[in-house]
Scaffold this motif. Sequence first.
Motif: not given
Length: 269
Positions: A120, A123-124, A127-129, A133-135, A188-189
């Motif tokens: 997790r 993932e974060q 997300e904050g990079s 992005w894709t998860v 994204g997610r």
Amino acid sequence: MDTILVTGGTGVLGAAVVRRLVAEGRGVRVLSRRADRTAMVPEQAQWAVGDLTGGTGLDAALDGVGAVVHCASDNRHWKNDVVAARHLIAAARGAGAPHLLYVSIVGVDRVPYGYYRVKRQVEQELEGSGLPWTVQRATQFHDLLLVVAQQLARLPVVCVPSGVSFQPIDVGEVADKVAQLAVGEAAGRVPDLGGPQVLSAADVVAAVLRARGSRRPVVPVPLPGRLVRAVRDGGLLAPGHAVGQRRFEDFVAHAPLAERRYGAAQRSA
């Protein structure tokens, strides 16, 4: 299209993703700490030597890359995964901001397990990079449950945790989806990937015993603790996303049951 870099490209999922992308005629590069390429990697794929934990070799590995499929994970030293992700992100920022696609696990935000917390956190980091992005999260692979079940099945009486359920999915089906995402835009997610069946721990072991022709008794045993409770509450399940087609018992019927190493079934395929 630009080259697609696959980290962990010699692992269970990574190798399957590489094979899918190569079969589609995509330019693929595998990042590995090893200088010698393995038989798991098709000859059409490029080979790059680098160390995500140490941050070495990443600039060359990312040269000309339009997307990164991040499958690499250190199962022995979990916290290294966060360090590796930070090094990958930093290198990607200097390489034209490629699309970063990370493969995670269903339940990393629900099940209090150290490895899941690290997943997790990775993932974060993405997300904050500030990068595209894709998860993609997926439930447990058939291969993993096969190895665990075989270890348990060595006992005369097989005890399994009661009330614990899994939704195993075929790694090839996950690889198909990941390869599709890798050639698309960052999303994204995305929706979780789950297998076609929800099976109890007893169901999983019983399927392996049947495939081996064994009649050992399987006894569900209640276990305490937050981890088991979270799993009993469905923490590992994705019931609204049962997209897989291959059932666990069908996988086991063709798996090399003499092997007890994770990924042995895929290496023998």
